[in-house]
Write a protein that holds these residues in place. Sequence first.
Motif, PDB file in Angstrom:
ATOM      1  N   UNK A  89       0.825  -1.212   0.000  1.00 40.00           N
ATOM      2  CA  UNK A  89       0.000   0.000   0.000  1.00 40.00           C
ATOM      3  C   UNK A  89       0.860   1.264   0.000  1.00 40.00           C
ATOM      4  N   UNK A  90       1.977   1.244   0.706  1.00 42.63           N
ATOM      5  CA  UNK A  90       2.886   2.389   0.691  1.00 42.63           C
ATOM      6  C   UNK A  90       3.437   2.611  -0.713  1.00 42.63           C
ATOM      7  N   UNK A  91       3.783   1.519  -1.385  1.00 46.21           N
ATOM      8  CA  UNK A  91       4.285   1.610  -2.761  1.00 46.21           C
ATOM      9  C   UNK A  91       3.209   2.167  -3.692  1.00 46.21           C
ATOM     10  N   UNK A  92       1.988   1.674  -3.564  1.00 45.41           N
ATOM     11  CA  UNK A  92       0.879   2.152  -4.398  1.00 45.41           C
ATOM     12  C   UNK A  92       0.615   3.637  -4.140  1.00 45.41           C
ATOM     13  N   UNK A  93       0.642   4.043  -2.887  1.00 42.60           N
ATOM     14  CA  UNK A  93       0.424   5.447  -2.550  1.00 42.60           C
ATOM     15  C   UNK A  93       1.514   6.327  -3.152  1.00 42.60           C
ATOM     16  N   UNK A  94       2.759   5.871  -3.089  1.00 44.20           N
ATOM     17  CA  UNK A  94       3.862   6.638  -3.675  1.00 44.20           C
ATOM     18  C   UNK A  94       3.676   6.781  -5.181  1.00 44.20           C
ATOM     19  N   UNK A  95       3.230   5.723  -5.840  1.00 43.29           N
ATOM     20  CA  UNK A  95       2.991   5.767  -7.288  1.00 43.29           C
ATOM     21  C   UNK A  95       1.853   6.736  -7.618  1.00 43.29           C
ATOM     22  N   UNK A  96       0.786   6.688  -6.875  1.00 43.61           N
ATOM     23  CA  UNK A  96      -0.345   7.593  -7.095  1.00 43.61           C
ATOM     24  C   UNK A  96       0.089   9.049  -6.857  1.00 43.61           C
ATOM     25  N   UNK A  97       0.897   9.266  -5.842  1.00 50.17           N
ATOM     26  CA  UNK A  97       1.395  10.609  -5.549  1.00 50.17           C
ATOM     27  C   UNK A  97       2.258  11.124  -6.700  1.00 50.17           C
ATOM     28  N   UNK A  98       3.119  10.254  -7.248  1.00 52.84           N
ATOM     29  CA  UNK A  98       3.936  10.656  -8.401  1.00 52.84           C
ATOM     30  C   UNK A  98       3.056  11.019  -9.591  1.00 52.84           C
ATOM     31  N   UNK A  99       2.025  10.199  -9.840  1.00 54.71           N
ATOM     32  CA  UNK A  99       1.101  10.470 -10.951  1.00 54.71           C
ATOM     33  C   UNK A  99       0.371  11.791 -10.736  1.00 54.71           C
ATOM     34  N   UNK A 100      -0.099  12.035  -9.524  1.00 50.35           N
ATOM     35  CA  UNK A 100      -0.790  13.284  -9.217  1.00 50.35           C
ATOM     36  C   UNK A 100       0.109  14.484  -9.450  1.00 50.35           C
ATOM     37  N   UNK A 101       1.350  14.377  -8.991  1.00 49.59           N
ATOM     38  CA  UNK A 101       2.292  15.476  -9.160  1.00 49.59           C
ATOM     39  C   UNK A 101       2.582  15.733 -10.640  1.00 49.59           C
ATOM     40  N   UNK A 102       2.705  14.671 -11.414  1.00 53.78           N
ATOM     41  CA  UNK A 102       2.938  14.829 -12.856  1.00 53.78           C
ATOM     42  C   UNK A 102       1.731  15.472 -13.530  1.00 53.78           C
ATOM     43  N   UNK A 103       0.528  15.049 -13.172  1.00 55.16           N
ATOM     44  CA  UNK A 103      -0.680  15.649 -13.742  1.00 55.16           C
ATOM     45  C   UNK A 103      -0.804  17.124 -13.347  1.00 55.16           C
ATOM     46  N   UNK A 104      -0.462  17.438 -12.116  1.00 57.30           N
ATOM     47  CA  UNK A 104      -0.502  18.836 -11.672  1.00 57.30           C
ATOM     48  C   UNK A 104       0.503  19.672 -12.460  1.00 57.30           C
ATOM     49  N   UNK A 105       1.676  19.102 -12.726  1.00 60.22           N
ATOM     50  CA  UNK A 105       2.687  19.798 -13.519  1.00 60.22           C
ATOM     51  C   UNK A 105       2.183  20.034 -14.937  1.00 60.22           C
ATOM     52  N   UNK A 106       1.577  19.005 -15.546  1.00 64.54           N
ATOM     53  CA  UNK A 106       1.040  19.141 -16.900  1.00 64.54           C
ATOM     54  C   UNK A 106      -0.091  20.157 -16.959  1.00 64.54           C
ATOM     55  N   UNK A 107      -0.939  20.154 -15.958  1.00 64.13           N
ATOM     56  CA  UNK A 107      -2.062  21.110 -15.907  1.00 64.13           C
ATOM     57  C   UNK A 107      -1.536  22.548 -15.770  1.00 64.13           C
ATOM     58  N   UNK A 108      -0.551  22.735 -14.919  1.00 64.26           N
ATOM     59  CA  UNK A 108       0.026  24.067 -14.746  1.00 64.26           C
ATOM     60  C   UNK A 108       0.681  24.534 -16.043  1.00 64.26           C
ATOM     61  N   UNK A 109       1.354  23.616 -16.735  1.00 69.26           N
ATOM     62  CA  UNK A 109       1.995  23.977 -18.008  1.00 69.26           C
ATOM     63  C   UNK A 109       0.936  24.335 -19.052  1.00 69.26           C
ATOM     64  N   UNK A 110      -0.178  23.586 -19.072  1.00 72.00           N
ATOM     65  CA  UNK A 110      -1.257  23.866 -20.032  1.00 72.00           C
ATOM     66  C   UNK A 110      -1.911  25.211 -19.741  1.00 72.00           C
ATOM     67  N   UNK A 111      -2.018  25.569 -18.495  1.00 72.50           N
ATOM     68  CA  UNK A 111      -2.649  26.856 -18.124  1.00 72.50           C
ATOM     69  C   UNK A 111      -1.787  28.046 -18.516  1.00 72.50           C
ATOM     70  N   UNK A 112      -0.465  27.849 -18.512  1.00 73.64           N
ATOM     71  CA  UNK A 112       0.420  28.963 -18.852  1.00 73.64           C
ATOM     72  C   UNK A 112       0.511  29.205 -20.368  1.00 73.64           C
ATOM     73  N   UNK A 113       0.009  28.275 -21.147  1.00 74.20           N
ATOM     74  CA  UNK A 113       0.059  28.444 -22.619  1.00 74.20           C
ATOM     75  C   UNK A 113      -1.000  29.335 -23.105  1.00 74.20           C
TER      76      UNK A 113
END
Length: 104
Positions: free
Chosen positions: A80-104
């Motif tokens: 479960x700790x591993x799964x949570x870390x993976x989900x957190x990485x995915x969330x952070x990547x999506x947040x980065x992509x969303x922020x990049x899309x908003x700045x365009x």
Amino acid sequence: MNLPMDDEHAALFTVGQVADMLQVQQAFLRRIDDHRVVSPQRSAGGQRRYSRSEIGRIQEVVTMMGEGMTLPAIRRILELQHALAEITRERDELARLLAAARTR
């Protein structure tokens, strides 16, 4: 120059070395491998080899067992700790992509 000992995932340590470092029995290390709680890599000759990362996980296992947890429970917690870390990485990547899309 990077040395193998600089890589926390390099499988450098034998069962005996890890048992001595952590003051546990070699049989304990084999048991947590059998229960798939910590599964070290194998050398060409089939001997278990542990990385610094796995040694840290074994220290966590020792602590949890000292608190009365069973190996199946510990394995599930680590999964479960591993799964949570993976989900957190995915969330952070999506947040980065969303922020990049908003700045365009």
